[in-house]
Write a protein that holds these residues in place. Structure first.
Motif, PDB file in Angstrom:
ATOM      1  N   SER A  92      51.847  28.849  44.122  1.00  0.00           N
ATOM      2  CA  SER A  92      51.731  29.072  45.571  1.00  0.00           C
ATOM      3  C   SER A  92      52.868  29.978  46.026  1.00  0.00           C
ATOM      4  CB  SER A  92      51.787  27.753  46.335  1.00  0.00           C
ATOM      5  OG  SER A  92      50.675  26.962  45.985  1.00  0.00           O
ATOM      6  N   ALA A  93      54.084  29.711  45.523  1.00  0.00           N
ATOM      7  CA  ALA A  93      55.219  30.575  45.890  1.00  0.00           C
ATOM      8  C   ALA A  93      54.959  31.999  45.394  1.00  0.00           C
ATOM      9  CB  ALA A  93      56.500  30.022  45.279  1.00  0.00           C
ATOM     10  N   LEU A  94      54.498  32.107  44.162  1.00  0.00           N
ATOM     11  CA  LEU A  94      54.307  33.447  43.592  1.00  0.00           C
ATOM     12  C   LEU A  94      53.252  34.245  44.356  1.00  0.00           C
ATOM     13  CD1 LEU A  94      55.262  35.398  41.474  1.00  0.00           C
ATOM     14  CD2 LEU A  94      53.726  34.343  39.810  1.00  0.00           C
ATOM     15  N   PHE A  95      52.220  33.572  44.810  1.00  0.00           N
ATOM     16  CA  PHE A  95      51.191  34.245  45.612  1.00  0.00           C
ATOM     17  C   PHE A  95      51.860  34.985  46.780  1.00  0.00           C
ATOM     18  CE2 PHE A  95      48.095  34.700  48.940  1.00  0.00           C
ATOM     19  CZ  PHE A  95      46.886  34.896  48.309  1.00  0.00           C
ATOM     20  N   PHE A  96      52.725  34.263  47.504  1.00  0.00           N
ATOM     21  CA  PHE A  96      53.337  34.865  48.698  1.00  0.00           C
ATOM     22  C   PHE A  96      54.422  35.878  48.345  1.00  0.00           C
ATOM     23  CE2 PHE A  96      50.996  31.398  50.478  1.00  0.00           C
ATOM     24  CZ  PHE A  96      50.516  31.950  51.648  1.00  0.00           C
ATOM     25  N   ILE A  97      55.077  35.679  47.217  1.00  0.00           N
ATOM     26  CA  ILE A  97      56.088  36.671  46.793  1.00  0.00           C
ATOM     27  C   ILE A  97      55.391  37.996  46.467  1.00  0.00           C
ATOM     28  CG2 ILE A  97      57.716  37.241  44.939  1.00  0.00           C
ATOM     29  CD1 ILE A  97      58.390  34.191  44.856  1.00  0.00           C
ATOM     30  N   LEU A  98      54.277  37.925  45.756  1.00  0.00           N
ATOM     31  CA  LEU A  98      53.551  39.158  45.396  1.00  0.00           C
ATOM     32  C   LEU A  98      53.054  39.865  46.663  1.00  0.00           C
ATOM     33  CD1 LEU A  98      51.497  37.964  42.266  1.00  0.00           C
ATOM     34  CD2 LEU A  98      53.617  39.281  42.275  1.00  0.00           C
ATOM     35  N   ASN A 105      57.968  44.698  35.274  1.00  0.00           N
ATOM     36  CA  ASN A 105      56.873  44.945  34.327  1.00  0.00           C
ATOM     37  C   ASN A 105      55.522  45.128  35.006  1.00  0.00           C
ATOM     38  OD1 ASN A 105      58.210  44.786  31.766  1.00  0.00           O
ATOM     39  ND2 ASN A 105      58.679  42.681  32.363  1.00  0.00           N
ATOM     40  N   ILE A 106      55.485  44.916  36.308  1.00  0.00           N
ATOM     41  CA  ILE A 106      54.195  45.069  36.996  1.00  0.00           C
ATOM     42  C   ILE A 106      54.081  46.512  37.495  1.00  0.00           C
ATOM     43  CG2 ILE A 106      52.689  44.169  38.817  1.00  0.00           C
ATOM     44  CD1 ILE A 106      54.249  41.592  38.734  1.00  0.00           C
ATOM     45  N   ASN A 107      53.408  47.340  36.687  1.00  0.00           N
ATOM     46  CA  ASN A 107      53.358  48.756  37.052  1.00  0.00           C
ATOM     47  C   ASN A 107      51.908  49.249  37.172  1.00  0.00           C
ATOM     48  OD1 ASN A 107      52.684  48.507  34.453  1.00  0.00           O
ATOM     49  ND2 ASN A 107      54.388  49.663  33.612  1.00  0.00           N
ATOM     50  N   THR A 108      51.041  48.349  37.613  1.00  0.00           N
ATOM     51  CA  THR A 108      49.642  48.711  37.784  1.00  0.00           C
ATOM     52  C   THR A 108      49.082  47.910  38.967  1.00  0.00           C
ATOM     53  OG1 THR A 108      47.449  48.344  36.825  1.00  0.00           O
ATOM     54  CG2 THR A 108      49.183  47.008  35.945  1.00  0.00           C
ATOM     55  N   LEU A 166      48.101  39.788  33.346  1.00  0.00           N
ATOM     56  CA  LEU A 166      47.863  38.426  33.821  1.00  0.00           C
ATOM     57  C   LEU A 166      49.223  37.894  34.274  1.00  0.00           C
ATOM     58  CD1 LEU A 166      46.006  35.880  34.018  1.00  0.00           C
ATOM     59  CD2 LEU A 166      46.885  35.252  31.771  1.00  0.00           C
ATOM     60  N   ILE A 167      49.296  37.450  35.515  1.00  0.00           N
ATOM     61  CA  ILE A 167      50.579  36.964  36.029  1.00  0.00           C
ATOM     62  C   ILE A 167      50.523  35.447  36.130  1.00  0.00           C
ATOM     63  CG2 ILE A 167      52.209  37.109  37.957  1.00  0.00           C
ATOM     64  CD1 ILE A 167      51.038  39.814  38.642  1.00  0.00           C
ATOM     65  N   THR A 168      51.467  34.777  35.468  1.00  0.00           N
ATOM     66  CA  THR A 168      51.500  33.315  35.571  1.00  0.00           C
ATOM     67  C   THR A 168      52.815  32.902  36.244  1.00  0.00           C
ATOM     68  OG1 THR A 168      52.565  32.896  33.451  1.00  0.00           O
ATOM     69  CG2 THR A 168      50.167  33.077  33.428  1.00  0.00           C
ATOM     70  N   ALA A 169      52.829  31.679  36.755  1.00  0.00           N
ATOM     71  CA  ALA A 169      53.984  31.249  37.557  1.00  0.00           C
ATOM     72  C   ALA A 169      54.930  30.338  36.774  1.00  0.00           C
ATOM     73  CB  ALA A 169      53.489  30.577  38.827  1.00  0.00           C
ATOM     74  N   ILE A 174      50.983  39.583  29.592  1.00  0.00           N
ATOM     75  CA  ILE A 174      51.191  38.383  30.412  1.00  0.00           C
ATOM     76  C   ILE A 174      52.604  38.502  30.999  1.00  0.00           C
ATOM     77  CG2 ILE A 174      51.260  35.863  30.491  1.00  0.00           C
ATOM     78  CD1 ILE A 174      49.471  35.780  28.059  1.00  0.00           C
ATOM     79  N   ILE A 175      52.679  38.404  32.311  1.00  0.00           N
ATOM     80  CA  ILE A 175      53.967  38.582  32.980  1.00  0.00           C
ATOM     81  C   ILE A 175      54.336  37.304  33.744  1.00  0.00           C
ATOM     82  CG2 ILE A 175      55.187  39.980  34.710  1.00  0.00           C
ATOM     83  CD1 ILE A 175      53.399  42.309  33.855  1.00  0.00           C
TER      84      ILE A 175
END
Ligand code: ATP
Length: 328
Positions: A24-30, A7-10, A105-108, A145-146
């Protein structure tokens, strides 16, 4: 670990970052996936470590060239803290999303959060709509919100952090069973996920498909700014679902009492803010405004059976002709 990024297409993404395990994990995954994003963090100043978490966020932002938005606030008391914190958090996010033109908006949130919510609602008395609150993709105001980690368990996320030697903070208030959420987490959801992760994931998927089938029956005949008009499904259950979802997008949650009242009275103003009216074949939902309306327009609104609480908003925004065209 299952990471959902479809869903992240921007490039206009904002990550809600707390410095905890999941974000913290999501930061590094992105980063790993080359997804462009900035970060936002709120410091509630109720724990002494929160300053360090903000420093960590600043450090990461600097190192990886991200814009960082920080809100420093003082929450006065612990009473109802989770609700207060959430309202503040989303107020801040709404402002950032609008002012800086972010689209996602991406939340973990992860699977443990989802099961925790499910069980809390289940023990309170809830239908499918309330039970399933953490969807991979949802909508609020004008943005999406993703939740890319919603199918990953805390255990998977911790394993990722360990394997990649990523620093994170542990929020000690997560152990405090005075918060209902922690009580459920410690005693039920974590234990269930340890043993039944795959089955639980599958059940959520089936339930979400059921919910999608229900949603297919919902017809929105007009959406103009904050005015929404739906077909009355003549099914109380489904009508409430329509109203519930619309209010959720507006940051409001319908109480059991309000839900019964809407069905009984057919016209209600929720939290002095949003008018909901079930009139014959239609359901109107829009902001509740007060202002004098010129006499001839008043008459036109009346003749066309526009619900009383919706009249001012429709008049103020010049939607009357469009509404008449739609409902005739
Ligand atoms: N103080 C905060 N600042 C910014 N975003 C936050 C903050 N607290 C929570 N969030 C966002 O909301 C999501 C869900 O909140 P929750 O309270 O479950 O997370 P947490 O346990 O505090 O942190 P994490 O998800 O990083 O482990 C987080 O994953 C994060 O994306």
């Amino acid at each position: 670990m299952e990471v959902l990024l479809e869903n992240i297409n921007t490039n206009k993404n904002l990550l809600a970052f707390s410095g905890g395990v999941d974000s913290s994990a999501l930061f590094f995954i992105l980063l790993e996936k080359n997804i462009s994003f900035d970060i936002a963090i709120i410091n509630y100043n109720i724990r002494k470590e929160s300053k360090e978490e903000v420093s960590y966020a600043k450090e990461l932002a600097k190192k990886y060239n991200k814009t960082i938005f920080i809100k420093d606030i003082q929450v006065d008391s612990f009473s109802n803290f989770e609700k207060k914190a959430r309202d503040i958090r989303y107020g801040f996010f709404d402002e950032l999303m609008e002012n800086h033109l972010y689209e996602n908006l991406i939340t973990a949130h992860q699977l443990n959060d989802k099961l925790e919510w499910f069980l809390m609602q289940f023990t309170k008395g809830a239908g499918i709509n309330e039970l399933l609150s953490f969807e991979e993709l949802s909508f609020r105001k004008e943005y999406k919100i993703i939740k890319p980690l919603i199918n990953s368990s805390k255990k998977d996320i911790l394993a990722y952090l360990k394997a990649n030697k990523i620093k994170y903070f542990i929020d000690k208030t997560n152990d405090d069973e005075n918060f209902k959420r922690n009580y459920f987490r410690k005693n039920f959801s974590n234990k269930l996920l340890e043993e039944f992760q795959e089955g639980i994931k599958r059940s959520f998927e089936y339930l979400e498909n059921d919910l999608a089938s229900l949603r297919d029956k919902i017809v929105c005949v007009l959406k103009e700014k904050e005015l929404e008009i739906y077909k009355n499904t003549k099914d109380d259950n489904l009508n409430i679902k329509i109203i519930d979802e619309s209010l959720k997008k507006r940051g409001l949650i319908l109480t059991k009492k309000q839900r019964d009242e809407v069905l009984k009275q057919k016209e209600l103003v929720i939290s002095h803010r949003v008018a909901v009216s079930i009139i014959k074949d239609l359901i109107y939902i829009c902001p509740y405004e007060k202002e004098p309306i010129p006499k001839e327009i008043k008459e036109k609104l009346r003749i066309n059976k526009i619900p009383i609480n919706c009249r001012v908003y429709i008049y103020q925004n010049n939607f009357l002709e469009k509404v008449i065209e739609t409902i005739k």
